[in-house]
Design a protein around this motif. Structure first.
Motif, PDB file in Angstrom:
ATOM      1  N   PHE A  46       0.835  -1.199   0.000  1.00 63.12           N
ATOM      2  CA  PHE A  46       0.000   0.000   0.000  1.00 63.12           C
ATOM      3  C   PHE A  46       0.870   1.251   0.000  1.00 63.12           C
ATOM      4  O   PHE A  46       0.634   2.185  -0.765  1.00 63.12           O
ATOM      5  CB  PHE A  46      -0.925  -0.005   1.218  1.00 63.12           C
ATOM      6  CG  PHE A  46      -1.706   1.266   1.364  1.00 63.12           C
ATOM      7  CD1 PHE A  46      -2.655   1.621   0.414  1.00 63.12           C
ATOM      8  CD2 PHE A  46      -1.503   2.096   2.438  1.00 63.12           C
ATOM      9  CE1 PHE A  46      -3.369   2.790   0.541  1.00 63.12           C
ATOM     10  CE2 PHE A  46      -2.218   3.267   2.576  1.00 63.12           C
ATOM     11  CZ  PHE A  46      -3.163   3.615   1.623  1.00 63.12           C
ATOM     12  N   ARG A  47       1.916   1.256   0.845  1.00 60.60           N
ATOM     13  CA  ARG A  47       2.800   2.419   0.912  1.00 60.60           C
ATOM     14  C   ARG A  47       3.438   2.701  -0.451  1.00 60.60           C
ATOM     15  O   ARG A  47       3.596   3.848  -0.851  1.00 60.60           O
ATOM     16  CB  ARG A  47       3.889   2.175   1.966  1.00 60.60           C
ATOM     17  CG  ARG A  47       4.752   3.400   2.205  1.00 60.60           C
ATOM     18  CD  ARG A  47       6.032   3.063   2.919  1.00 60.60           C
ATOM     19  NE  ARG A  47       6.869   2.286   2.013  1.00 60.60           N
ATOM     20  CZ  ARG A  47       7.570   1.224   2.362  1.00 60.60           C
ATOM     21  NH1 ARG A  47       7.540   0.793   3.592  1.00 60.60           N
ATOM     22  NH2 ARG A  47       8.309   0.582   1.486  1.00 60.60           N
ATOM     23  N   GLU A  48       3.786   1.632  -1.155  1.00 60.44           N
ATOM     24  CA  GLU A  48       4.409   1.810  -2.465  1.00 60.44           C
ATOM     25  C   GLU A  48       3.442   2.432  -3.468  1.00 60.44           C
ATOM     26  O   GLU A  48       3.860   3.098  -4.403  1.00 60.44           O
ATOM     27  CB  GLU A  48       4.917   0.473  -2.981  1.00 60.44           C
ATOM     28  CG  GLU A  48       6.113  -0.038  -2.203  1.00 60.44           C
ATOM     29  CD  GLU A  48       6.442  -1.490  -2.520  1.00 60.44           C
ATOM     30  OE1 GLU A  48       5.766  -2.089  -3.372  1.00 60.44           O
ATOM     31  OE2 GLU A  48       7.367  -2.020  -1.900  1.00 60.44           O
ATOM     32  N   ARG A  49       2.147   2.211  -3.268  1.00 61.14           N
ATOM     33  CA  ARG A  49       1.158   2.771  -4.182  1.00 61.14           C
ATOM     34  C   ARG A  49       0.927   4.256  -3.945  1.00 61.14           C
ATOM     35  O   ARG A  49       0.433   4.958  -4.809  1.00 61.14           O
ATOM     36  CB  ARG A  49      -0.164   2.023  -4.049  1.00 61.14           C
ATOM     37  CG  ARG A  49      -0.041   0.577  -4.495  1.00 61.14           C
ATOM     38  CD  ARG A  49      -1.302  -0.163  -4.294  1.00 61.14           C
ATOM     39  NE  ARG A  49      -2.331   0.324  -5.207  1.00 61.14           N
ATOM     40  CZ  ARG A  49      -3.567  -0.150  -5.246  1.00 61.14           C
ATOM     41  NH1 ARG A  49      -3.919  -1.099  -4.425  1.00 61.14           N
ATOM     42  NH2 ARG A  49      -4.439   0.347  -6.086  1.00 61.14           N
ATOM     43  N   LEU A  50       1.259   4.722  -2.761  1.00 61.88           N
ATOM     44  CA  LEU A  50       1.068   6.130  -2.443  1.00 61.88           C
ATOM     45  C   LEU A  50       2.175   6.966  -3.081  1.00 61.88           C
ATOM     46  O   LEU A  50       3.339   6.660  -2.967  1.00 61.88           O
ATOM     47  CB  LEU A  50       1.097   6.346  -0.933  1.00 61.88           C
ATOM     48  CG  LEU A  50      -0.058   5.765  -0.146  1.00 61.88           C
ATOM     49  CD1 LEU A  50       0.171   5.996   1.340  1.00 61.88           C
ATOM     50  CD2 LEU A  50      -1.365   6.376  -0.573  1.00 61.88           C
ATOM     51  N   SER A  51       1.774   7.987  -3.722  1.00 61.19           N
ATOM     52  CA  SER A  51       2.775   8.900  -4.284  1.00 61.19           C
ATOM     53  C   SER A  51       2.491  10.313  -3.798  1.00 61.19           C
ATOM     54  O   SER A  51       2.814  11.288  -4.459  1.00 61.19           O
ATOM     55  CB  SER A  51       2.735   8.845  -5.807  1.00 61.19           C
ATOM     56  OG  SER A  51       1.441   9.237  -6.254  1.00 61.19           O
ATOM     57  N   LEU A  52       1.841  10.385  -2.627  1.00 57.82           N
ATOM     58  CA  LEU A  52       1.452  11.666  -2.038  1.00 57.82           C
ATOM     59  C   LEU A  52       0.510  12.438  -2.946  1.00 57.82           C
ATOM     60  O   LEU A  52       0.475  13.655  -2.937  1.00 57.82           O
ATOM     61  CB  LEU A  52       2.690  12.497  -1.681  1.00 57.82           C
ATOM     62  CG  LEU A  52       3.663  11.830  -0.713  1.00 57.82           C
ATOM     63  CD1 LEU A  52       4.865  12.730  -0.475  1.00 57.82           C
ATOM     64  CD2 LEU A  52       2.979  11.500   0.603  1.00 57.82           C
ATOM     65  N   GLN A  53      -0.252  11.715  -3.733  1.00 63.39           N
ATOM     66  CA  GLN A  53      -1.265  12.319  -4.591  1.00 63.39           C
ATOM     67  C   GLN A  53      -2.603  11.656  -4.296  1.00 63.39           C
ATOM     68  O   GLN A  53      -2.663  10.489  -3.914  1.00 63.39           O
ATOM     69  CB  GLN A  53      -0.908  12.135  -6.060  1.00 63.39           C
ATOM     70  CG  GLN A  53       0.392  12.819  -6.434  1.00 63.39           C
ATOM     71  CD  GLN A  53       0.762  12.558  -7.877  1.00 63.39           C
ATOM     72  OE1 GLN A  53       0.025  11.902  -8.606  1.00 63.39           O
ATOM     73  NE2 GLN A  53       1.892  13.072  -8.301  1.00 63.39           N
ATOM     74  N   ALA A  54      -3.659  12.386  -4.514  1.00 65.86           N
ATOM     75  CA  ALA A  54      -4.995  11.861  -4.237  1.00 65.86           C
ATOM     76  C   ALA A  54      -5.411  10.792  -5.233  1.00 65.86           C
ATOM     77  O   ALA A  54      -6.377  10.078  -5.002  1.00 65.86           O
ATOM     78  CB  ALA A  54      -6.012  12.992  -4.250  1.00 65.86           C
ATOM     79  N   GLY A  55      -4.685  10.619  -6.317  1.00 62.44           N
ATOM     80  CA  GLY A  55      -5.039   9.638  -7.340  1.00 62.44           C
ATOM     81  C   GLY A  55      -5.172   8.223  -6.795  1.00 62.44           C
ATOM     82  O   GLY A  55      -5.972   7.426  -7.297  1.00 62.44           O
TER      83      GLY A  55
END
Length: 79
Positions: A43-52
């Motif tokens: 999950f952390r890897e999927r986060l790019s600090l964007q709401a997408g």
């Protein structure tokens, strides 16, 4: 003149730290904790600090399922 400190430590210290590191890495406890942490690392890897990331309904459901599991299994990683 500024003196440079040796930040690597002695060969004996490095060898002892390496032995401790590998003892932990090869332990059953580490493997169990590593496996339990996989979903959260993914999950952390999927986060790019964007709401997408949150646009996908699947991601929201995925997080809700994991949070529900965590509530039912408190402190599993501490066993």
């Amino acid at each position: 003149m500024i003196q440079r400190r040796d930040t690597k430590g002695s060969a004996v210290d490095r060898r002892r730290l390496r032995e401790i590191f590998w003892r932990v890495m090869e332990s059953r406890e580490f493997r169990v904790l590593y496996e339990h942490g996989k979903p959260f690392r993914h999950f952390r890897e999927r986060l790019s600090l964007q709401a997408g990331t949150w646009v996908s309904k699947n991601t929201e459901e995925w997080v809700d399922e994991r949070l529900a599991w965590a509530k039912l299994h408190p402190a599993v990683a501490l066993q």
